[in-house]
Design an enzyme around this catalytic site. Structure first.
Site, PDB file in Angstrom:
ATOM      1  N   HIS A  22       2.119   1.523   2.907  1.00 37.56           N
ATOM      2  CA  HIS A  22       2.411   0.632   4.213  1.00 37.56           C
ATOM      3  C   HIS A  22       4.398   1.591   4.340  1.00 37.56           C
ATOM      4  O   HIS A  22       4.928   2.667   4.545  1.00 37.56           O
ATOM      5  CB  HIS A  22       3.334  -0.267   4.651  1.00 37.56           C
ATOM      6  N   GLU A  23       5.262   0.931   2.607  1.00 37.65           N
ATOM      7  CA  GLU A  23       6.559   0.987   2.668  1.00 37.65           C
ATOM      8  C   GLU A  23       6.408   2.659   2.068  1.00 37.65           C
ATOM      9  O   GLU A  23       7.245   2.845   2.069  1.00 37.65           O
ATOM     10  CB  GLU A  23       6.432   0.647   1.294  1.00 37.65           C
ATOM     11  N   HIS A  26       7.256   5.161   5.148  1.00 38.54           N
ATOM     12  CA  HIS A  26       9.060   5.004   5.442  1.00 38.54           C
ATOM     13  C   HIS A  26       9.729   5.533   4.669  1.00 38.54           C
ATOM     14  O   HIS A  26      10.614   6.713   5.189  1.00 38.54           O
ATOM     15  CB  HIS A  26       8.914   3.702   5.547  1.00 38.54           C
TER      16      HIS A  26
END
Length: 369
Positions: A22-23, A26
Site C-alpha cells: 500500500h505504501e 504512494h
C-alpha cells in the site's frame, strides 16, 4: 511449528506485505509526479532499523507493526507549516504545490496497489496450483480435507478423508447441507455420523460459536482437483476474482448498514492475527489467498469517503478540481477530527467483537460467576 509461534509470525508477514505494498503505491506515485518522499515507514513508534537511499528517503522499520506511512515532502501547506519548515522546502518537489490531479494520483495509488497485489497473487495461484472449482457447494460431497487447530472437529477426533453423512438428525449429502446445519447449531452438542474407511462412526461434537447462525466446526472440505492455468488465462481469472471479491465485500457491508446482516462478524487486528495463524497452518497457497483477500479489503476500506482515509482526501481533491480552489482549511480540520473519531469508534467496536469471538468476556463472566 507450534500455534503460539505460527500466529504472530504469520500475522507479521500478512500485515507487513499489505502495508508495504500500500505504501509502495504512494511512494512510487510520488516519485513519478516529482514529489520528494522524506520517510517510508513500516510500523509506528521508535524505529528499530533506519537507513537512507540514494535519493534521500529515510526508510524505517518501527516497533509497532500495526500499519505504516509515507511522508511526502511538503505534505502540509504554507498555512500549517512553520517558517523554519518552509525554509527547508525544495522548490518544485513539494506535495502541496503540485496540481490537484498529481496529488490525487499519489493518494489513489495506495489502494490501487492493493488491488494489483490481489490480482498478482490470484494469478500466480491459478497459474501454479490451479483455480478452485466453481461447482456449487450444493453439489459437492462433504469430505474433510483439513481441520483447524483448536477447532471443534479436531477436538472431536474427525480426520481428513471423513465424509460427514449426518449432523444430529439431519442428513448431509453436500457441503452446503453441512454448513446450513452447523450454522444453526452454534454452541450445541450434536452427534455427527461420518463414513471413515468404509465404516460408519458416530462422533459427539460441540459446535463452536456462541451466536445464533454462527456455528462452526473448523474444517476445510476437499474440493475437486484443480489444474494449472496458462499464464494469460490466469491473469484474466485473477482480475475476475479480484472484482468478484470486491463486489461481494461491498454487498456484505451494505447489508450490515441496512440491518439485513449482523455486524458481529466484523473483525479487527486480533481476529486477523488469529486467522493468519490458522490459515498458515493449512499451507502456503491458503496463506497467499488470504493475503489477496485482505489486500482487497484494505484497498476498499481506504477508498471510503471518510476524512483521514485516502478516500476522504480524494473527495476534497474532487471538490477542489470542480471549485478551482481548495476546501477551506477549517472545514478540512473539522472533517478530519470527525473522521478520526469515527475510525476510533470502529476500531473499538471490532476489538470488542474480536475479544467476544476469542471468548474473553465469557471467560470473565464465568470467573466472576
Amino acid at each position: 511449528m507450534p500455534q503460539v509461534l505460527r500466529t504472530p509470525l504469520a500475522f507479521a508477514l500478512v500485515l507487513g506485505v499489505l502495508v508495504f505494498i500500500h505504501e509502495l503505491g504512494h511512494y512510487l506515485a510520488a516519485r513519478w509526479r516529482g514529489v520528494h518522499v522524506e520517510i517510508f515507514s513500516i510500523g509506528f513508534g521508535r524505529p528499530l532499523l533506519r537507513w537512507h537511499d540514494r535519493v534521500g528517503t529515510e526508510w524505517r522499520l518501527c516497533i509497532l507493526p500495526l500499519g505504516g506511512y509515507v511522508k511526502p515532502h511538503g505534505f502540509e501547506g504554507p498555512a500549517e507549516a512553520s517558517a523554519e519548515t518552509q525554509a527547508k522546502w525544495i522548490p518544485g518537489r513539494t506535495f502541496h504545490d503540485k496540481p490537484v490531479g498529481s496529488r490525487a494520483i499519489v493518494i489513489l495509488a495506495g489502494p490501487v496497489f492493493n488491488f494489483l497485489l490481489a490480482i498478482v497473487l490470484f494469478a500466480a495461484l491459478f497459474a501454479t496450483v490451479g483455480r478452485p472449482s466453481a461447482a456449487p457447494l450444493a453439489g459437492m460431497p462433504p469430505v474433510i480435507g483439513e481441520s483447524v487447530a483448536g477447532g471443534a472437529a479436531r477436538a472431536a477426533g474427525l480426520l481428513p478423508g471423513d465424509r460427514i453423512e449426518r449432523v444430529g438428525v439431519t442428513p448431509t449429502g453436500s457441503i452446503l447441507d453441512v454448513q446450513r446445519t452447523v450454522s444453526a447449531a452454534a454452541g450445541q452438542r450434536v452427534e455427527m455420523q461420518v463414513l471413515r474407511a468404509g465404516h460408519t462412526l458416530s462422533v459427539p461434537l460441540t459446535v463452536g460459536g456462541d451466536k445464533p447462525g454462527a456455528g462452526v466446526i473448523g474444517v476445510m472440505f476437499i474440493a475437486p482437483p484443480t489444474r494449472a492455468m496458462p499464464v494469460g488465462q490466469a491473469i484474466v481469472a485473477g482480475v475476475t476474482e479480484t472484482w468478484s471479491v470486491a463486489v461481494q465485500t461491498l454487498d456484505g457491508i451494505w447489508q450490515m448498514l441496512t440491518g439485513r446482516q449482523s455486524a458481529a462478524g466484523l473483525g479487527g487486528p486480533l481476529r486477523i492475527a488469529q486467522l493468519s495463524g490458522q490459515v498458515a497452518g493449512l499451507g502456503f497457497a491458503s496463506l497467499v489467498s488470504f493475503i489477496a483477500l485482505l489486500s482487497i479489503n484494505l484497498g476498499l476500506i481506504n477508498l471510503f469517503p471518510i476524512p483521514v482515509l485516502d478516500g476522504g482526501r480524494l473527495v476534497f481533491y474532487g471538490i477542489e478540481a470542480v471549485m478551482g480552489r481548495p476546501v477551506p482549511r477549517p472545514v478540512q480540520e473539522y472533517s478530519f477530527r470527525a473522521g478520526f473519531a469515527l475510525i476510533a469508534c470502529l476500531f473499538l467496536f471490532v476489538t470488542f467483537n474480536d475479544l467476544s469471538h476469542l471468548g474473553l468476556f465469557s471467560w470473565v463472566s464465568h470467573r466472576v460467576g
